[in-house]
Design a protein around this motif. Structure first.
Motif, PDB file in Angstrom:
ATOM      1  N   ALA A 108       0.875  -1.180  -0.012  1.00  0.00           N
ATOM      2  CA  ALA A 108       0.123   0.066   0.063  1.00  0.00           C
ATOM      3  C   ALA A 108       0.836   1.332   0.125  1.00  0.00           C
ATOM      4  N   LEU A 109       1.952   1.244   0.785  1.00  0.00           N
ATOM      5  CA  LEU A 109       2.682   2.405   0.784  1.00  0.00           C
ATOM      6  C   LEU A 109       4.052   2.577   0.128  1.00  0.00           C
ATOM      7  N   GLY A 110       4.352   1.406  -0.916  1.00  0.00           N
ATOM      8  CA  GLY A 110       5.353   1.383  -1.561  1.00  0.00           C
ATOM      9  C   GLY A 110       6.670   1.167  -0.995  1.00  0.00           C
ATOM     10  N   LEU A 111       6.519   0.390   0.071  1.00  0.00           N
ATOM     11  CA  LEU A 111       7.625   0.197   0.997  1.00  0.00           C
ATOM     12  C   LEU A 111       8.642  -0.966   0.538  1.00  0.00           C
ATOM     13  N   ASN A 112       9.905  -0.929   0.465  1.00  0.00           N
ATOM     14  CA  ASN A 112      10.719  -2.098   0.142  1.00  0.00           C
ATOM     15  C   ASN A 112      10.700  -2.975   1.476  1.00  0.00           C
ATOM     16  N   PRO A 113      10.176  -4.389   1.203  1.00  0.00           N
ATOM     17  CA  PRO A 113      10.238  -5.130   2.311  1.00  0.00           C
ATOM     18  C   PRO A 113      11.743  -5.455   3.102  1.00  0.00           C
ATOM     19  N   ASP A 114      12.714  -5.184   2.351  1.00  0.00           N
ATOM     20  CA  ASP A 114      13.876  -5.145   3.154  1.00  0.00           C
ATOM     21  C   ASP A 114      14.446  -3.734   3.760  1.00  0.00           C
ATOM     22  N   GLN A 204       2.751  -0.217  21.646  1.00  0.00           N
ATOM     23  CA  GLN A 204       2.046   0.724  20.636  1.00  0.00           C
ATOM     24  C   GLN A 204       2.606   2.063  20.947  1.00  0.00           C
ATOM     25  N   GLY A 205       2.563   2.778  19.826  1.00  0.00           N
ATOM     26  CA  GLY A 205       3.084   4.319  19.724  1.00  0.00           C
ATOM     27  C   GLY A 205       1.815   4.996  20.275  1.00  0.00           C
ATOM     28  N   PRO A 206       2.140   6.320  20.310  1.00  0.00           N
ATOM     29  CA  PRO A 206       1.066   7.445  20.683  1.00  0.00           C
ATOM     30  C   PRO A 206      -0.251   7.090  20.038  1.00  0.00           C
ATOM     31  N   SER A 207      -1.312   7.673  20.572  1.00  0.00           N
ATOM     32  CA  SER A 207      -2.786   7.532  20.063  1.00  0.00           C
ATOM     33  C   SER A 207      -2.772   8.176  18.606  1.00  0.00           C
ATOM     34  N   ALA A 208      -3.489   7.625  17.880  1.00  0.00           N
ATOM     35  CA  ALA A 208      -3.705   8.253  16.523  1.00  0.00           C
ATOM     36  C   ALA A 208      -5.172   8.522  16.300  1.00  0.00           C
ATOM     37  N   PRO A 209      -5.390   9.371  15.290  1.00  0.00           N
ATOM     38  CA  PRO A 209      -6.765   9.665  14.975  1.00  0.00           C
ATOM     39  C   PRO A 209      -7.769   8.305  14.812  1.00  0.00           C
ATOM     40  N   ALA A 210      -8.998   8.572  14.756  1.00  0.00           N
ATOM     41  CA  ALA A 210      -9.857   7.603  14.907  1.00  0.00           C
ATOM     42  C   ALA A 210     -10.118   6.528  13.621  1.00  0.00           C
ATOM     43  N   ALA A 211      -9.692   7.306  12.458  1.00  0.00           N
ATOM     44  CA  ALA A 211     -10.116   6.354  11.490  1.00  0.00           C
ATOM     45  C   ALA A 211      -8.758   6.473  10.486  1.00  0.00           C
ATOM     46  N   PRO A 212      -8.160   5.379  10.115  1.00  0.00           N
ATOM     47  CA  PRO A 212      -6.892   5.380   9.074  1.00  0.00           C
ATOM     48  C   PRO A 212      -7.557   5.779   7.763  1.00  0.00           C
ATOM     49  N   VAL A 213      -6.834   6.568   7.028  1.00  0.00           N
ATOM     50  CA  VAL A 213      -6.909   6.750   5.609  1.00  0.00           C
ATOM     51  C   VAL A 213      -6.048   5.971   4.726  1.00  0.00           C
ATOM     52  N   TRP A 214      -6.386   4.983   4.043  1.00  0.00           N
ATOM     53  CA  TRP A 214      -5.590   4.315   3.317  1.00  0.00           C
ATOM     54  C   TRP A 214      -5.453   4.718   1.724  1.00  0.00           C
ATOM     55  N   GLY A 215      -6.320   5.796   1.384  1.00  0.00           N
ATOM     56  CA  GLY A 215      -6.279   6.148  -0.036  1.00  0.00           C
ATOM     57  C   GLY A 215      -5.499   6.988  -0.524  1.00  0.00           C
ATOM     58  N   THR A 216      -4.386   7.368   0.051  1.00  0.00           N
ATOM     59  CA  THR A 216      -3.121   8.187  -0.558  1.00  0.00           C
ATOM     60  C   THR A 216      -2.531   7.077  -1.438  1.00  0.00           C
ATOM     61  N   GLN A 217      -1.934   7.711  -2.469  1.00  0.00           N
ATOM     62  CA  GLN A 217      -1.377   7.136  -3.630  1.00  0.00           C
ATOM     63  C   GLN A 217      -0.098   6.499  -2.978  1.00  0.00           C
ATOM     64  N   ALA A 218       0.349   5.081  -3.422  1.00  0.00           N
ATOM     65  CA  ALA A 218       1.421   4.719  -3.015  1.00  0.00           C
ATOM     66  C   ALA A 218       2.479   5.231  -3.897  1.00  0.00           C
ATOM     67  N   VAL A 219       3.902   5.487  -3.365  1.00  0.00           N
ATOM     68  CA  VAL A 219       5.041   5.739  -3.936  1.00  0.00           C
ATOM     69  C   VAL A 219       6.038   4.671  -4.562  1.00  0.00           C
ATOM     70  N   ALA A 220       6.765   5.066  -5.339  1.00  0.00           N
ATOM     71  CA  ALA A 220       7.724   3.790  -5.949  1.00  0.00           C
ATOM     72  C   ALA A 220       8.417   3.342  -4.700  1.00  0.00           C
ATOM     73  N   ALA A 221       8.613   2.234  -4.752  1.00  0.00           N
ATOM     74  CA  ALA A 221       9.421   1.138  -3.649  1.00  0.00           C
ATOM     75  C   ALA A 221      10.644   2.087  -3.637  1.00  0.00           C
ATOM     76  N   GLN A 222      11.274   2.121  -2.463  1.00  0.00           N
ATOM     77  CA  GLN A 222      12.551   2.891  -2.270  1.00  0.00           C
ATOM     78  C   GLN A 222      13.443   1.485  -1.882  1.00  0.00           C
TER      79      GLN A 222
END
Length: 243
Positions: A108-114, A204-222
């Motif tokens: 979803a986020l264009g992350l290199n698994p390594d 767990q990290g600090p509290s986050a907003p109530a609803a995550p938004v996954w609609g942002t465009q994924a970037v190329a894998a780095q």
């Protein structure tokens, strides 16, 4: 009063999505009424239909987002608690599901698994499984043969397509990718078992907003960094909440 049916969408075919199809999908979580391990997962999990089973599952609906099979759906359960344990006493099913969920985030986020930099690791931290609701990623879809003659074969998630795969880049750019049929359909991972306490729920990290938004465009894998980057500040919840 009349009801004009001309503006209704045509009935969709009951045919399955071809085995080996690559597509961008959106995962929606369907609440099963049983609490999970975190506050945001209240009422999220689904119990096994077998009375003696301690398995608890995540009930997921996948919708093809675009392309030839846009709006077509398929469903799959992922074990998140209970079931068989491995030699170390860890739930086998949860370990499989957890790996799949990590792959969804990377896709979803264009992350290199390594990429294990602090910034990338922070993006893989969830407040709970509910944060995965609405995530959009590239999937390879298979046809799973039914073991019960009373039921039809069904589409399932074969695997998540990672940004390092050439198919990921093609699907994300809107290019059609020819299906690559599976050599042999595999049983759904949901039939396996998982740990009573997910590892991610213990830190767990600090509290986050109530609803995550996954609609942002994924970037190329780095590419994975070759030298340790500066320490990153902890993310305030999932990365898709903090673009």
């Amino acid at each position: 009063m009349t009801f004009d049916m001309n503006d209704a969408q045509p009935q969709q075919s009951g045919d399955l999505i071809p085995d080996g199809t690559f597509a961008k999908v959106v995962m929606t979580l369907r609440k099963g009424g049983t609490d999970g391990m975190s506050e945001v997962d209240r009422g999220l999990l689904k119990l096994s239909s077998q009375p003696a089973s301690d398995v608890r599952m995540l009930d997921a609906e996948f919708t093809v987002a675009e392309g030839q099979y846009a709006r077509r759906k398929f469903w799959q359960n992922f074990t998140v608690q209970g079931g068989k344990l491995d030699e170390q006493g860890q739930s086998i099913g949860w370990k499989i599901s957890k790996s799949t969920f990590r792959a969804m985030i990377d896709s979803a986020l264009g992350l290199n698994p390594d990429d294990m930099s602090d910034a990338a690791k922070a993006k893989r931290v969830l407040r709970g499984l509910a944060d995965l609701d609405g995530i959009s990623f590239v999937a390879k879809i298979q046809i799973e043969a039914s073991k019960n003659p009373s039921y039809k074969d069904a589409n399932k998630l074969e695997h998540v397509v990672l940004p390092t795969a050439p198919e990921w880049k093609k699907v994300m750019s809107g290019e059609a990718v020819p299906p690559q049929p599976s050599a042999k359909p595999r049983p759904a991972a949901a039939a396996l078992a998982l740990p009573l306490a997910p590892a991610w729920g213990q830190s767990q990290g600090p509290s986050a907003p109530a609803a995550p938004v996954w609609g942002t465009q994924a970037v190329a894998a780095q590419p994975a960094p070759t030298s340790p980057p500066p320490a990153a500040k902890p993310a305030a919840g999932p990365a898709w909440l903090n673009p």
